[in-house]
Design a protein around this motif. Structure first.
Motif, short mmCIF file in Angstrom:
data_model
loop_
_atom_site.label_atom_id
_atom_site.label_comp_id
_atom_site.label_asym_id
_atom_site.label_seq_id
_atom_site.Cartn_x
_atom_site.Cartn_y
_atom_site.Cartn_z
N ALA A 2 0.84 -1.20 0.00
CA ALA A 2 0.00 0.00 0.00
C ALA A 2 0.88 1.26 0.00
CB ALA A 2 -0.94 0.01 1.20
N ASP A 3 1.98 1.22 0.75
CA ASP A 3 2.91 2.36 0.75
C ASP A 3 3.50 2.58 -0.64
OD1 ASP A 3 2.48 2.66 3.47
OD2 ASP A 3 4.31 1.59 4.04
N PHE A 4 3.88 1.48 -1.28
CA PHE A 4 4.43 1.54 -2.64
C PHE A 4 3.41 2.17 -3.59
CE2 PHE A 4 4.74 -0.64 -6.81
CZ PHE A 4 5.96 -0.13 -7.22
N ARG A 5 2.16 1.73 -3.51
CA ARG A 5 1.11 2.26 -4.36
C ARG A 5 0.90 3.76 -4.12
NH1 ARG A 5 -4.48 0.89 -2.54
NH2 ARG A 5 -3.61 2.34 -1.13
N GLN A 78 10.33 5.20 -2.74
CA GLN A 78 10.51 6.27 -1.75
C GLN A 78 11.68 7.17 -2.13
OE1 GLN A 78 8.61 7.21 0.66
NE2 GLN A 78 9.90 8.61 1.79
N LYS A 79 12.78 6.55 -2.57
CA LYS A 79 13.95 7.35 -2.97
C LYS A 79 13.60 8.21 -4.19
CE LYS A 79 18.89 7.16 -3.56
NZ LYS A 79 20.08 6.34 -3.46
N THR A 80 12.90 7.62 -5.13
CA THR A 80 12.46 8.36 -6.32
C THR A 80 11.57 9.53 -5.92
OG1 THR A 80 12.57 6.35 -7.65
CG2 THR A 80 11.24 8.15 -8.53
N THR A 126 20.36 9.84 0.67
CA THR A 126 21.15 8.62 0.61
C THR A 126 20.28 7.40 0.87
OG1 THR A 126 21.65 8.69 2.97
CG2 THR A 126 23.17 9.88 1.49
N ASP A 127 20.81 6.25 0.53
CA ASP A 127 20.09 5.01 0.80
C ASP A 127 19.82 4.85 2.29
OD1 ASP A 127 20.12 4.44 -1.89
OD2 ASP A 127 21.70 2.94 -1.77
N GLN A 128 20.80 5.23 3.10
CA GLN A 128 20.63 5.11 4.55
C GLN A 128 19.52 6.03 5.05
OE1 GLN A 128 23.57 5.28 2.90
NE2 GLN A 128 24.20 3.19 3.29
N ARG A 129 19.45 7.22 4.51
CA ARG A 129 18.38 8.16 4.91
C ARG A 129 17.01 7.61 4.51
NH1 ARG A 129 17.26 14.07 2.34
NH2 ARG A 129 15.20 14.32 3.22
N VAL A 130 16.93 7.04 3.32
CA VAL A 130 15.66 6.48 2.86
C VAL A 130 15.26 5.32 3.76
CG1 VAL A 130 14.51 5.28 0.94
CG2 VAL A 130 16.02 7.21 0.48
N GLU A 131 16.20 4.43 4.05
CA GLU A 131 15.89 3.29 4.92
C GLU A 131 15.45 3.77 6.30
OE1 GLU A 131 17.88 -0.74 6.74
OE2 GLU A 131 19.03 1.11 6.71
N LEU A 132 16.15 4.74 6.86
CA LEU A 132 15.79 5.25 8.18
C LEU A 132 14.38 5.85 8.18
CD1 LEU A 132 16.57 5.88 11.12
CD2 LEU A 132 17.54 8.04 10.28
N SER A 133 14.05 6.60 7.15
CA SER A 133 12.72 7.21 7.10
C SER A 133 11.64 6.13 7.00
CB SER A 133 12.61 8.20 5.94
OG SER A 133 12.57 7.54 4.69
N LEU A 134 11.88 5.10 6.20
CA LEU A 134 10.89 4.02 6.07
C LEU A 134 10.77 3.22 7.37
CD1 LEU A 134 11.70 2.75 2.47
CD2 LEU A 134 9.67 4.03 3.21
N ARG A 135 11.89 2.88 7.97
CA ARG A 135 11.85 2.10 9.22
C ARG A 135 11.22 2.91 10.35
NH1 ARG A 135 13.94 -2.90 8.78
NH2 ARG A 135 15.54 -3.20 7.20
#
Length: 168
Positions: A2-5, A78-80, A126-135
């Motif tokens: 759902a988040d992806f959509r 999310q990164k996009t 950065t990838d780390q920032r994206v991961e942190l925001s999602l987590r």
């Protein structure tokens, strides 16, 4: 998923109409790359190899692939989205500076500042920032995170497709 959509819907709603003179400006280039990445991500099929009928171990492995695929797609989307919103801020700032006029020498300092801000924002995603925001969002929502792949796994599985597109 759902988040992806939801992220894909936000990206699909991006509208920017640069003039012929503005078409190759940095922010518009980033926007076009983001839209292309989002479309490529939607078109990419799930790899169902090994998804036949099998034992419990095969079913668990298949479920793990589904979770990884969903996590990687969400991560890339999310990164996009973050890159696209940075570019949209650039578009809005540029529009505010130009106020419907063509750029001229008097606009140069403000436009350079806007360009520098865009570059700094893009670098900070950065990838780390994206991961942190999602987590962080998942933790706040009480979602189960045990099977989620690490950022390293997501980088490996996605092949950093977006990073290559944005840098080119």
């Amino acid at each position: 998923m759902a988040d992806f959509r939801n992220i894909q819907n936000y990206i699909a709603a991006i509208r920017a109409s640069p003039s012929a003179e503005e078409y190759n400006e940095e922010g518009y280039l980033v926007l076009r790359r983001c839209v292309a990445e989002a479309q490529a991500l939607l078109a990419q099929p799930f790899q169902t190899q090994g998804a036949g009928k099998g034992g419990e171990d095969q079913e668990k492995a298949h479920l793990r692939r589904i979770i990884q695929d969903a996590a990687v797609r969400r991560f890339r989307a999310q990164k996009t989205y973050l890159l696209a919103t940075a570019a949209l801020r650039w578009v809005n700032s540029r529009t505010a500076v130009l106020q419907g006029h063509r750029p001229h020498a008097g606009h140069a300092p403000a436009l350079q500042h806007i360009r520098n801000t865009l570059r700094a924002e893009l670098t900070s995603i950065t990838d780390q920032r994206v991961e942190l925001s999602l987590r962080s969002a998942d933790t706040s929502a009480g979602k189960w995170l045990e099977e989620d792949p690490s950022v390293g796994t997501m980088q490996r599985l996605s092949g950093n497709a977006l990073d290559r597109r944005v840098k080119n």
